[in-house]
Design a protein around this motif. Structure first.
Motif, PDB file in Angstrom:
ATOM      1  N   GLY A   1      43.414 -13.773  -4.596  1.00 54.69           N
ATOM      2  CA  GLY A   1      42.720 -15.091  -5.371  1.00 54.69           C
ATOM      3  C   GLY A   1      42.047 -15.359  -6.285  1.00 54.69           C
ATOM      4  O   GLY A   1      41.898 -15.937  -7.199  1.00 54.69           O
ATOM      5  N   ALA A   2      41.378 -14.219  -6.579  1.00 49.82           N
ATOM      6  CA  ALA A   2      40.002 -14.652  -7.408  1.00 49.82           C
ATOM      7  C   ALA A   2      40.528 -13.759  -8.925  1.00 49.82           C
ATOM      8  O   ALA A   2      40.397 -13.906  -9.763  1.00 49.82           O
ATOM      9  CB  ALA A   2      39.078 -13.029  -6.957  1.00 49.82           C
ATOM     10  N   THR A   3      41.473 -13.244  -8.530  1.00 51.36           N
ATOM     11  CA  THR A   3      42.444 -12.494  -9.712  1.00 51.36           C
ATOM     12  C   THR A   3      43.609 -12.493 -10.423  1.00 51.36           C
ATOM     13  O   THR A   3      44.027 -12.144 -11.999  1.00 51.36           O
ATOM     14  CB  THR A   3      42.240 -10.413  -9.873  1.00 51.36           C
ATOM     15  N   THR A   4      44.103 -13.541  -9.958  1.00 52.86           N
ATOM     16  CA  THR A   4      45.797 -14.460 -10.668  1.00 52.86           C
ATOM     17  C   THR A   4      45.574 -15.883 -11.395  1.00 52.86           C
ATOM     18  O   THR A   4      44.124 -16.105 -10.874  1.00 52.86           O
ATOM     19  CB  THR A   4      46.539 -14.599  -8.751  1.00 52.86           C
ATOM     20  N   ALA A   5      46.011 -15.750 -11.969  1.00 51.72           N
ATOM     21  CA  ALA A   5      46.485 -16.901 -12.837  1.00 51.72           C
ATOM     22  C   ALA A   5      47.379 -17.886 -12.408  1.00 51.72           C
ATOM     23  O   ALA A   5      47.228 -18.783 -13.007  1.00 51.72           O
ATOM     24  CB  ALA A   5      46.548 -16.550 -14.484  1.00 51.72           C
ATOM     25  N   GLY A   6      48.301 -17.866 -11.521  1.00 51.54           N
ATOM     26  CA  GLY A   6      49.342 -18.364 -11.616  1.00 51.54           C
ATOM     27  C   GLY A   6      50.647 -17.729 -12.021  1.00 51.54           C
ATOM     28  O   GLY A   6      50.641 -16.665 -13.088  1.00 51.54           O
ATOM     29  N   TRP A   7      51.965 -18.307 -12.147  1.00 51.13           N
ATOM     30  CA  TRP A   7      53.269 -17.892 -12.394  1.00 51.13           C
ATOM     31  C   TRP A   7      53.891 -19.993 -13.526  1.00 51.13           C
ATOM     32  O   TRP A   7      53.872 -20.660 -12.649  1.00 51.13           O
ATOM     33  CB  TRP A   7      53.958 -18.162 -11.167  1.00 51.13           C
ATOM     34  N   ARG A   8      54.953 -19.518 -14.015  1.00 51.54           N
ATOM     35  CA  ARG A   8      55.397 -20.480 -14.325  1.00 51.54           C
ATOM     36  C   ARG A   8      56.785 -20.301 -13.977  1.00 51.54           C
ATOM     37  O   ARG A   8      57.782 -19.278 -14.252  1.00 51.54           O
ATOM     38  CB  ARG A   8      56.076 -20.610 -16.222  1.00 51.54           C
ATOM     39  N   LEU A   9      56.872 -21.521 -12.758  1.00 52.32           N
ATOM     40  CA  LEU A   9      58.060 -21.691 -11.673  1.00 52.32           C
ATOM     41  C   LEU A   9      58.339 -22.199 -11.313  1.00 52.32           C
ATOM     42  O   LEU A   9      57.686 -23.695 -11.839  1.00 52.32           O
ATOM     43  CB  LEU A   9      57.355 -20.859 -10.052  1.00 52.32           C
TER      44      LEU A   9
ATOM     45  N   PRO B   1      51.983 -36.576  -6.501  1.00 45.26           N
ATOM     46  CA  PRO B   1      52.028 -38.301  -6.504  1.00 45.26           C
ATOM     47  C   PRO B   1      51.073 -38.083  -8.214  1.00 45.26           C
ATOM     48  O   PRO B   1      50.650 -38.850  -8.640  1.00 45.26           O
ATOM     49  CB  PRO B   1      51.339 -38.736  -6.188  1.00 45.26           C
ATOM     50  N   ALA B   2      50.058 -36.996  -8.317  1.00 42.68           N
ATOM     51  CA  ALA B   2      48.934 -37.000  -9.604  1.00 42.68           C
ATOM     52  C   ALA B   2      49.518 -36.362 -10.830  1.00 42.68           C
ATOM     53  O   ALA B   2      49.271 -36.482 -11.476  1.00 42.68           O
ATOM     54  CB  ALA B   2      48.011 -35.388  -8.893  1.00 42.68           C
ATOM     55  N   GLY B   3      51.335 -36.589 -10.253  1.00 46.99           N
ATOM     56  CA  GLY B   3      52.147 -35.806 -12.114  1.00 46.99           C
ATOM     57  C   GLY B   3      52.549 -35.045 -12.120  1.00 46.99           C
ATOM     58  O   GLY B   3      53.070 -35.370 -12.978  1.00 46.99           O
ATOM     59  N   TRP B   4      52.021 -34.388 -11.242  1.00 43.33           N
ATOM     60  CA  TRP B   4      52.731 -32.514 -12.287  1.00 43.33           C
ATOM     61  C   TRP B   4      53.937 -32.461 -11.723  1.00 43.33           C
ATOM     62  O   TRP B   4      54.294 -33.156 -10.250  1.00 43.33           O
ATOM     63  CB  TRP B   4      51.418 -31.520 -11.880  1.00 43.33           C
ATOM     64  N   SER B   5      54.597 -31.650 -11.804  1.00 40.54           N
ATOM     65  CA  SER B   5      56.490 -31.103 -11.207  1.00 40.54           C
ATOM     66  C   SER B   5      56.053 -29.966 -11.167  1.00 40.54           C
ATOM     67  O   SER B   5      56.249 -29.221 -12.443  1.00 40.54           O
ATOM     68  CB  SER B   5      57.073 -31.193 -12.227  1.00 40.54           C
ATOM     69  N   ALA B   6      56.499 -28.573 -10.649  1.00 38.06           N
ATOM     70  CA  ALA B   6      57.658 -27.141 -10.329  1.00 38.06           C
ATOM     71  C   ALA B   6      58.274 -27.240 -11.580  1.00 38.06           C
ATOM     72  O   ALA B   6      59.701 -27.194 -11.185  1.00 38.06           O
ATOM     73  CB  ALA B   6      56.989 -26.681  -9.391  1.00 38.06           C
ATOM     74  N   ASP B   7      58.692 -27.756 -12.394  1.00 39.89           N
ATOM     75  CA  ASP B   7      59.188 -27.476 -12.924  1.00 39.89           C
ATOM     76  C   ASP B   7      59.815 -26.302 -14.347  1.00 39.89           C
ATOM     77  O   ASP B   7      60.544 -26.281 -15.460  1.00 39.89           O
ATOM     78  CB  ASP B   7      60.281 -29.070 -14.448  1.00 39.89           C
ATOM     79  N   GLY B   8      59.236 -25.629 -14.164  1.00 42.76           N
ATOM     80  CA  GLY B   8      59.359 -24.349 -15.371  1.00 42.76           C
ATOM     81  C   GLY B   8      58.074 -23.987 -15.924  1.00 42.76           C
ATOM     82  O   GLY B   8      57.520 -22.997 -16.711  1.00 42.76           O
ATOM     83  N   ASP B   9      57.658 -25.197 -16.780  1.00 50.30           N
ATOM     84  CA  ASP B   9      56.396 -25.577 -17.338  1.00 50.30           C
ATOM     85  C   ASP B   9      55.032 -25.644 -16.555  1.00 50.30           C
ATOM     86  O   ASP B   9      53.980 -25.420 -17.754  1.00 50.30           O
ATOM     87  CB  ASP B   9      56.481 -26.623 -18.470  1.00 50.30           C
TER      88      ASP B   9
END
Length: 168
Positions: free
Chosen positions: A33-41, A53-61
């Motif tokens: 949790g402290a070291t990962t920055a995430g992935w574009r998925l 509803p906040a406006g984001w989408s897990a669309d790869g970007d």
């Protein structure tokens, strides 16, 4: 199934089990949790990218911290990742979190432990029969089976595919 930080926590814990025993998973989770920055998925449910509803989408970007595909409410240790998931409803509950900044990751972890993560703007929970995850190579943990560098995977729920007989 976990893609992302939950699977990374499991991989880190595997390496620590001989030394730390039962404490290996909490330590692995904290380090991941402290070291990962995430992935574009790209995470889709029944062909549609998971959105909020906040406006984001897990669309790869959008950066994704974790995606969980659940047929029951809890994950290892009893944490309720998908509180509404039921094994008999014929659907997968999919939880996606985009909390990739350091403060957001810490806040997500605290909300998850408190059972309030589904109330966050950077978390979406949707249900469906087919779930696909693709994009950056990411670690997967499917019920304790760990896989590294998976670029794409699809899961499909087959309602009533198993019959269970219970002695009376």
């Amino acid at each position: 199934m976990h893609a992302g930080v939950g699977a990374q926590a499991g991989l880190r814990a595997e390496r620590l089990k001989d030394v730390l025993g039962v404490m290996a998973y909490p330590v692995g989770a904290a380090v991941a949790g402290a070291t990962t920055a995430g992935w574009r998925l790209r995470v889709t449910v029944d062909g549609t990218p998971v959105g909020s509803p906040a406006g984001w989408s897990a669309d790869g970007d959008t950066g994704v911290l974790m995606a969980g595909v659940c047929n029951g409410p809890t994950i290892g240790g009893g944490t309720a990742l998908a509180p509404g998931a039921r094994p008999d409803d014929g659907l997968a509950d999919v939880v996606v979190c985009t909390a990739t900044g350091p403060a957001a990751r810490a806040a997500f972890a605290a909300a998850l432990v408190a059972g309030r993560h589904t109330e966050r703007d950077d978390v979406a929970v949707v249900r469906g029969r087919e779930v696909s995850v693709s994009g950056d190579p990411v670690e997967l943990d499917a019920d304790g089976e760990l896989r590294s560098a998976v670029a794409a995977r699809t899961w499909r729920v087959e309602p009533r595919a198993w019959s269970v007989l219970v002695p009376g």
